[in-house]
Scaffold this active site. Structure first.
Site, PDB file in Angstrom:
ATOM      1  N   ASN A 114       2.885   2.718   7.276  1.00 16.60           N
ATOM      2  CA  ASN A 114       1.733   1.840   7.116  1.00 16.60           C
ATOM      3  C   ASN A 114       1.543   1.074   8.419  1.00 16.60           C
ATOM      4  O   ASN A 114       2.463   0.981   9.235  1.00 16.60           O
ATOM      5  CB  ASN A 114       1.966   0.878   5.947  1.00 16.60           C
ATOM      6  CG  ASN A 114       0.677   0.228   5.465  1.00 16.60           C
ATOM      7  OD1 ASN A 114       0.181  -0.707   6.067  1.00 16.60           O
ATOM      8  ND2 ASN A 114       0.139   0.744   4.374  1.00 16.60           N
TER       9      ASN A 114
ATOM     10  N   GLU B 263      -7.444  -6.494  -2.901  1.00 18.22           N
ATOM     11  CA  GLU B 263      -6.950  -5.126  -2.731  1.00 18.22           C
ATOM     12  C   GLU B 263      -5.455  -5.172  -3.052  1.00 18.22           C
ATOM     13  O   GLU B 263      -5.059  -4.970  -4.178  1.00 18.22           O
ATOM     14  CB  GLU B 263      -7.201  -4.637  -1.317  1.00 18.22           C
ATOM     15  CG  GLU B 263      -6.770  -3.199  -1.105  1.00 18.22           C
ATOM     16  CD  GLU B 263      -6.775  -2.824   0.354  1.00 18.22           C
ATOM     17  OE1 GLU B 263      -7.132  -1.684   0.666  1.00 18.22           O
ATOM     18  OE2 GLU B 263      -6.408  -3.662   1.193  1.00 18.22           O
TER      19      GLU B 263
ATOM     20  N   GLU C 217      -9.125   4.061  -0.316  1.00 18.23           N
ATOM     21  CA  GLU C 217      -9.157   4.437   1.099  1.00 18.23           C
ATOM     22  C   GLU C 217      -8.037   5.413   1.461  1.00 18.23           C
ATOM     23  O   GLU C 217      -8.199   6.246   2.354  1.00 18.23           O
ATOM     24  CB  GLU C 217      -9.085   3.194   1.974  1.00 18.23           C
ATOM     25  CG  GLU C 217      -7.797   2.402   1.848  1.00 18.23           C
ATOM     26  CD  GLU C 217      -7.826   1.103   2.643  1.00 18.23           C
ATOM     27  OE1 GLU C 217      -8.875   0.792   3.227  1.00 18.23           O
ATOM     28  OE2 GLU C 217      -6.797   0.405   2.679  1.00 18.23           O
TER      29      GLU C 217
ATOM     30  N   HIS D 147      -8.560  -8.503   1.042  1.00 20.56           N
ATOM     31  CA  HIS D 147      -7.785  -7.272   1.229  1.00 20.56           C
ATOM     32  C   HIS D 147      -6.571  -7.557   2.120  1.00 20.56           C
ATOM     33  O   HIS D 147      -6.622  -8.405   3.003  1.00 20.56           O
ATOM     34  CB  HIS D 147      -8.649  -6.187   1.858  1.00 20.56           C
ATOM     35  CG  HIS D 147      -9.563  -5.530   0.882  1.00 20.56           C
ATOM     36  ND1 HIS D 147      -9.712  -4.156   0.802  1.00 20.56           N
ATOM     37  CD2 HIS D 147     -10.369  -6.046  -0.082  1.00 20.56           C
ATOM     38  CE1 HIS D 147     -10.573  -3.865  -0.152  1.00 20.56           C
ATOM     39  NE2 HIS D 147     -10.994  -5.005  -0.698  1.00 20.56           N
ATOM     40  N   GLU D 148      -5.491  -6.821   1.845  1.00 20.03           N
ATOM     41  CA  GLU D 148      -4.204  -6.965   2.550  1.00 20.03           C
ATOM     42  C   GLU D 148      -3.566  -8.338   2.347  1.00 20.03           C
ATOM     43  O   GLU D 148      -2.587  -8.675   3.015  1.00 20.03           O
ATOM     44  CB  GLU D 148      -4.340  -6.683   4.059  1.00 20.03           C
ATOM     45  CG  GLU D 148      -4.707  -5.263   4.413  1.00 20.03           C
ATOM     46  CD  GLU D 148      -6.207  -5.047   4.459  1.00 20.03           C
ATOM     47  OE1 GLU D 148      -6.652  -3.928   4.169  1.00 20.03           O
ATOM     48  OE2 GLU D 148      -6.938  -6.008   4.789  1.00 20.03           O
TER      49      GLU D 148
ATOM     50  N   GLU E 292       0.828  -1.208   0.000  1.00 23.35           N
ATOM     51  CA  GLU E 292       0.000   0.000   0.000  1.00 23.35           C
ATOM     52  C   GLU E 292       0.863   1.259   0.000  1.00 23.35           C
ATOM     53  O   GLU E 292       0.875   2.040   0.951  1.00 23.35           O
ATOM     54  CB  GLU E 292      -0.963  -0.055   1.185  1.00 23.35           C
ATOM     55  CG  GLU E 292      -1.944  -1.209   1.049  1.00 23.35           C
ATOM     56  CD  GLU E 292      -2.853  -1.381   2.244  1.00 23.35           C
ATOM     57  OE1 GLU E 292      -2.624  -0.709   3.275  1.00 23.35           O
ATOM     58  OE2 GLU E 292      -3.790  -2.200   2.177  1.00 23.35           O
TER      59      GLU E 292
ATOM     60  N   HIS F 185     -15.234 -10.186   6.709  1.00 21.74           N
ATOM     61  CA  HIS F 185     -14.444 -10.925   7.690  1.00 21.74           C
ATOM     62  C   HIS F 185     -13.094 -10.242   7.850  1.00 21.74           C
ATOM     63  O   HIS F 185     -12.199 -10.424   7.032  1.00 21.74           O
ATOM     64  CB  HIS F 185     -14.204 -12.365   7.228  1.00 21.74           C
ATOM     65  CG  HIS F 185     -15.409 -13.243   7.250  1.00 21.74           C
ATOM     66  ND1 HIS F 185     -15.455 -14.477   6.620  1.00 21.74           N
ATOM     67  CD2 HIS F 185     -16.628 -13.066   7.835  1.00 21.74           C
ATOM     68  CE1 HIS F 185     -16.644 -15.016   6.824  1.00 21.74           C
ATOM     69  NE2 HIS F 185     -17.371 -14.184   7.556  1.00 21.74           N
ATOM     70  N   GLU F 186     -12.937  -9.451   8.880  1.00 19.92           N
ATOM     71  CA  GLU F 186     -11.626  -8.893   9.201  1.00 19.92           C
ATOM     72  C   GLU F 186     -10.941  -9.845  10.171  1.00 19.92           C
ATOM     73  O   GLU F 186     -11.457 -10.122  11.249  1.00 19.92           O
ATOM     74  CB  GLU F 186     -11.754  -7.502   9.822  1.00 19.92           C
ATOM     75  CG  GLU F 186     -10.425  -6.906  10.258  1.00 19.92           C
ATOM     76  CD  GLU F 186      -9.392  -6.883   9.161  1.00 19.92           C
ATOM     77  OE1 GLU F 186      -8.370  -7.582   9.303  1.00 19.92           O
ATOM     78  OE2 GLU F 186      -9.618  -6.190   8.144  1.00 19.92           O
TER      79      GLU F 186
END
Length: 704
Positions: free
Chosen positions: A194, A503, A509, A484-485, A172, A415-416
């Site tokens: 980050n 992502e 974001e 994501h990530e 990112e 779902h994080e």
């Protein structure tokens, strides 16, 4: 004396390239040569139209705790060439069919001292080279640990490059444009803060790496089919301009735990003298295995809105309460605490989004912050952080399911994991079954923060295997995944097309976290998107974030016309209208393009392209005669000139052009746009202004 010296030089050259093997691409533009040095070190080189792309470069792997690495002392025991040509149909994509045509050279090597066998397989396509290491079943090479892969990419010059710093935990970053020789001096500035990051070198960069040579060659280095292996970075020797592979280590510092038979991912070199052909390349997909999901009827492209941007900007919260310094799942009783009144994922608010989706024809609604645990989810090395099935008191799972179903709208689960991959695997079956039971057929997963167990990295072999496990397990439950990530994609969506998005780069974001460079979106298709589609979350119409949250002074560095164009230039079968729904009500005429634009395509034509400056793409909607065009522009104002020869001859169309106004500018006047309709045919030509950080979007509808 001179004759003796010349003879010695010629003898050395011949001996140094004994057993040379040559391979040409099907159309003849590429030539690759493999050979062994005198000490048995494997090498290769690559030329495009007789121009040197990769100078002679070494191949091999350094092993841990082994008396001899797989670096030299090889002899060629077999060499086979073959040709392959097929056309296959993707489940979704930029086109409805893809040709997979290559010439192959498979060189079998034997290491004399150890009697070990390694196969190096090369495939030359019309757009570049792929190669990998293969380890067949054998008694002298069964289990082994990779200390480092020593693959080299020797550049033929000090190329211009678009790069982000080498990092084991995040991609990112904004891209830096510089000469290769300037990377070291710029690395500190390029390495911005980050939430989870681990750098390894001042000349380390990540793939996909995009370069342009002084003589006009566009060169892209990446990898394909990253499975059961560590993600590859590149480390530059800026004295010789040689990149060497640099794998992501695990908690022990090991780069890969291998068991034969096995193989590495493909190392890829995509090359052209036309930037448009880099964007059009399907080589990464072609180097992956065919689809392994028998019934793909449940995998469908998705256009969605969501309860998300308001939390990203700080207007609302994921957490339900501000009263508790910490929580424990199964112990904390949320019915006995005071709600904070900023929690966005509440039933009434989500129903507003469902109503909006139903009214405007969106497929689905994403909701983040619906489940217990957000009060202390981040930064605490917390293993049991979420259970992925227990909602907050103000989120009625059953009621929302029924309401969405009545409106013909799907819900997207969130779902994080907070990087606790062991916890996610612990709950995965129950969580996916919960999704099936409550009408969710797609999940956005997240891996924010440091990976648990401690010491593991986002991109090492063990965690890469976790991402693959989650994807394959999701397929068992007929669930589509938007991770994501996670590690950046490498074409695995061909094999598992339920991976409808990732992502794995600096997305929208970051426009709320201080902003991204105005030309960021003219680089991403040349870098991050080479491996697969990105959930970039475009469609922001209110650029002044302080209007959502007075404490957030960020600014979205884009015009509205640019935001519209992203739906075409940033290809994805998963596209979000990311802004607050009330902002779309303020600009209904511009919002119409987002409603109209397709997300699955029969054809794609790259009309203009220059990394960092501009991209213009035309795409034909799947199963329809409608076309959509998108242009994104970089830092400087530009007049884009295209023609419409992609349209069918003899037919008439109406084009609606959404463009920057004359005084538009991403910083000073981002909401200035014009809309006009014109009649077009395949003979029409267009000159259209694109503002700094701007662009244009066109919908082209056949006149019946």
């Amino acid at each position: 004396m001179h004759n003796l010296l010349l003879t010695a030089i010629l003898f050395f050259a011949i001996c140094s390239n004994t057993n040379a093997q040559k391979l040409k691409s099907p159309e003849g533009n590429f030539t690759m040569e493999f050979s062994l040095l005198q000490d048995g070190t494997p090498t290769y080189n690559l030329k495009y139209k007789n121009k040197e792309v990769i100078k002679p470069s070494k191949l091999g792997l350094e092993l841990k705790n082994d008396k001899k690495s797989l670096l030299n002392d090889f002899v060629i025991v077999d060499s086979k060439t073959s040709t392959f040509d097929e056309t296959w149909q993707p489940v979704w994509g930029e086109v409805n069919k893809i040709r997979n045509h290559y010439n192959e050279l498979a060189v079998t090597l034997n290491q004399k001292e150890t009697d070990r066998t390694v196969i190096i397989r090369f495939r030359l396509f019309a757009d570049g080279l792929g190669f990998r290491y293969e380890f067949p079943t054998q008694k002298n090479l069964t289990y082994f640990i990779i200390k480092e892969e020593k693959t080299q990419f020797a550049m033929a010059g000090d190329h211009n490059a678009f790069w982000i710093p080498g990092d084991y935990d995040t991609q990112e970053y904004d891209y830096t444009e510089s000469k290769l020789s300037e990377i070291r001096g710029l690395s500190e500035k390029a390495y911005t803060e980050n939430v989870s990051q681990t750098s390894f070198s001042t000349t380390g960069v990540q793939t996909s790496l995009m370069m342009k040579s002084a003589d006009g060659l566009y060169i892209n280095l990446h990898e394909a089919a990253l499975i059961n292996y560590s993600c590859m970075h590149l480390n530059l020797d800026d004295k010789t301009m040689i990149f060497e592979s640099w794998l992501t280590p695990d908690a022990n510092g090991d780069k890969g735990n291998m068991q034969a038979p096995n193989h590495s991912p493909w190392r890829t070199v995509i090359v052209s003298d036309d930037a448009r052909q880099i964007l059009d390349s399907k080589m990464t997909l072609n180097l992956n295995d065919p689809c392994k999901i028998e019934d793909t009827s449940w995998i469908k492209p998705v256009k969605y809105i969501g309860v998300w941007w308001e939390m990203i900007t700080g207007k609302s919260s994921w957490a339900y309460t501000n009263e508790l310094p910490s929580i424990q799942l199964g112990v904390t009783d949320y019915t006995k605490v005071k709600p904070n009144k900023t929690h966005a994922a509440n039933t009434a608010h989500v129903k507003e989004y469902i109503d909006f989706a139903s009214k405007h024809g969106f497929d689905a609604v994403l909701v983040e912050g619906w489940n217990e645990g957000w009060e202390d989810w981040f930064g605490n090395s917390k293993d049991y952080v979420f259970d992925f099935v227990t909602p907050y008191p103000d989120f009625d799972v059953k009621g929302i399911h029924a309401y969405a179903k009545s409106k013909n709208v799907k819900m997207i689960m969130h779902h994080e994991t907070s990087g606790s991959v062991r916890n996610y695997e612990r709950h995965m079956d129950k969580a996916y079954q919960f999704m099936n039971d409550n009408g969710y057929d797609a999940v956005k997963s997240g891996y924010v923060g440091a990976i648990l167990p401690n010491g593991e990295n986002h991109y090492n072999q063990w965690v890469v295997n976790h991402y693959q496990y989650a994807l394959e397990k999701a397929a068992d439950y007929k669930i589509m995944v938007n991770a994501h990530e996670a590690v950046r994609p490498t074409g695995i969506s061909r094999t598992y097309p339920n991976l409808i998005g990732n992502e794995s780069a600096r997305g929208t974001e970051y426009q709320s976290f201080g902003g991204s460079k105005a030309n960021h979106v003219t680089i991403l298709p040349f870098t991050r998107l080479i491996g697969g589609p990105m959930d970039y979350t475009p469609g922001i119409f209110e650029m002044d974030i302080s209007k959502l949250n007075p404490d957030n002074k960020s600014h979205v560095n884009s015009t509205i016309a640019n935001q519209l164009a992203l739906y075409v230039t940033m290809y994805s079968p998963l596209q979000m209208a990311a802004d607050l729904i009330e902002h779309y009500d303020r600009f209904p005429d511009a919002f119409q393009f987002i409603k109209d634009v397709a997300i699955d395509w029969d054809e794609s034509k790259y009309l203009e392209a220059e990394p960092g400056d501009y991209i213009t793409v035309a795409r034909k909607a799947k199963g329809k005669s409608n076309w959509f065009v998108g242009n994104v522009n970089g830092n400087n104002s530009r007049t884009s000139k295209i023609n419409f020869d992609f349209l069918e001859k003899g037919k008439n169309y109406t084009a609606t052009i959404y463009a920057d106004a004359k005084d538009a500018h991403f910083k000073t006047n981002p909401q200035a746009y014009t809309i006009k309709k014109i009649k077009v045919t395949n003979k029409t030509k267009l000159s259209q202004l694109s503002a700094p950080g701007g662009g244009y979007a066109i919908s082209i509808i056949e006149n019946k």
